[in-house]
Scaffold this active site. Sequence first.
Site, short mmCIF file in Angstrom:
data_model
loop_
_atom_site.label_atom_id
_atom_site.label_comp_id
_atom_site.label_asym_id
_atom_site.label_seq_id
_atom_site.Cartn_x
_atom_site.Cartn_y
_atom_site.Cartn_z
N SER A 20 -2.62 -3.96 16.17
CA SER A 20 -2.98 -5.18 16.33
C SER A 20 -1.69 -6.72 16.35
CB SER A 20 -3.76 -6.13 16.69
OG SER A 20 -3.98 -6.16 15.21
N ASN A 21 -0.98 -6.26 14.84
CA ASN A 21 -0.14 -7.50 13.80
C ASN A 21 1.55 -6.53 14.77
OD1 ASN A 21 -1.22 -8.68 11.82
ND2 ASN A 21 -2.01 -6.61 11.76
N MET A 97 0.03 2.55 6.87
CA MET A 97 -0.63 2.54 5.52
C MET A 97 -0.35 4.08 4.97
SD MET A 97 -2.87 0.88 5.82
CE MET A 97 -4.33 0.98 6.04
N LEU A 100 5.59 3.15 0.65
CA LEU A 100 7.45 3.48 0.61
C LEU A 100 7.92 3.71 -0.99
CD1 LEU A 100 8.10 0.79 2.43
CD2 LEU A 100 7.88 2.86 3.36
N ASN A 114 4.97 -6.85 4.13
CA ASN A 114 3.38 -6.49 4.07
C ASN A 114 2.30 -7.82 5.18
OD1 ASN A 114 2.09 -3.98 4.98
ND2 ASN A 114 1.28 -4.63 2.38
N HIS A 116 -1.76 -7.33 3.87
CA HIS A 116 -3.04 -6.90 3.63
C HIS A 116 -3.92 -7.73 4.43
CE1 HIS A 116 -5.06 -4.01 0.87
NE2 HIS A 116 -5.72 -5.47 0.66
N ASP A 148 7.11 -3.76 -2.69
CA ASP A 148 7.82 -2.96 -3.97
C ASP A 148 6.43 -1.26 -3.83
OD1 ASP A 148 5.11 -3.35 -5.13
OD2 ASP A 148 5.81 -4.63 -6.67
N VAL A 151 1.01 -0.23 -4.53
CA VAL A 151 0.28 -0.60 -2.68
C VAL A 151 -0.17 -1.79 -3.13
CG1 VAL A 151 -2.49 0.18 -1.94
CG2 VAL A 151 -1.21 1.82 -3.37
N GLU A 181 -4.88 -13.11 10.44
CA GLU A 181 -3.39 -12.65 10.11
C GLU A 181 -2.25 -12.56 10.66
OE1 GLU A 181 -3.88 -8.21 9.12
OE2 GLU A 181 -5.71 -8.62 8.60
C1 GAR Z 1 -4.52 -5.09 8.85
O1 GAR Z 1 -6.29 -5.07 9.14
C2 GAR Z 1 -3.85 -4.89 7.66
O2 GAR Z 1 -3.98 -6.29 7.23
C3 GAR Z 1 -4.48 -4.14 7.24
O3 GAR Z 1 -4.28 -3.04 8.62
C4 GAR Z 1 -4.68 -3.41 9.23
C5 GAR Z 1 -4.12 -2.73 10.78
O4 GAR Z 1 -3.90 -3.43 11.63
N1 GAR Z 1 -3.13 -3.64 6.34
C6 GAR Z 1 -3.50 -2.78 5.16
O5 GAR Z 1 -4.48 -2.64 4.95
C7 GAR Z 1 -2.20 -2.25 4.10
N2 GAR Z 1 -2.96 -2.11 3.01
P1 GAR Z 1 -3.40 -3.62 13.32
O6 GAR Z 1 -2.11 -1.77 13.36
O7 GAR Z 1 -4.30 -3.66 13.95
O8 GAR Z 1 -2.18 -4.64 13.26
#
Ligand code: GAR
Length: 212
Positions: A20-21, A97, A100, A114, A116, A148, A151, A181
Amino acid sequence: MPEKKASKNLIGILISGRGSNMRAILDRISAGDLDARAALVVSNEPKAAGLLLARECGVPTLVIDHRDSLTREEHDRKMADALGARGVRLVCLAGYMRLLSPWFIERFEGRVLNIHPSLLPSFPGRDAQRQAIEAGVKISGCTVHFVDDRVDSGPIVLQEAVPVLDDDDPDTLAARILEKEHDLYCRAIALHFYGRLRVAGRRVLGTNPRVD
Ligand code: GAR
């Protein structure tokens, strides 16, 4: 009417799931509200739903399944080759997820972002929204940061607060954070290409100039 010039701000988007992002970034670009172009979407998960979304938006996709590589660096080198071949200038992790490798971070130094779903450095890792509720915080939110080799670590570019309500569960909180986000990530990408961001140790300067 003269044809609009294609943006030189080429981004690569790494996903592992829903996307979705990624979709929010692609929508913002196609609406003309973000001066960037998505050169490639890479997923380490062949079944990521975001791959379909990217294809619907006409963006080239590539699956590089991490299970097909012996080491993290070997996997990341394949991604870097594909991103480099398409002239990618900024790599955006959007629900990617996997950690790197130091090699990849160095290859794209200062050019990996990234997002979060917490106010880092609180609640890194998985289930950030559950962690926030269990810790009893009244305010959580989301963070865009440079990446970096740890995590959900690295200098923070932008953050947005979201209140934690009495009747929140991880899903309701996640949904409200996700709305923020989508906008926050697009703003951070725009700031990066605007060229005013400066990393000084743990701090990213240029996002919040003093107005006297
Ligand atoms: C989002 O909430 C993002 O912030 C999180 O995974 C979700 C992905 O949603 N990322 C993390 O937790 C990174 N540690 P999306 O696939 O719908 O964008």
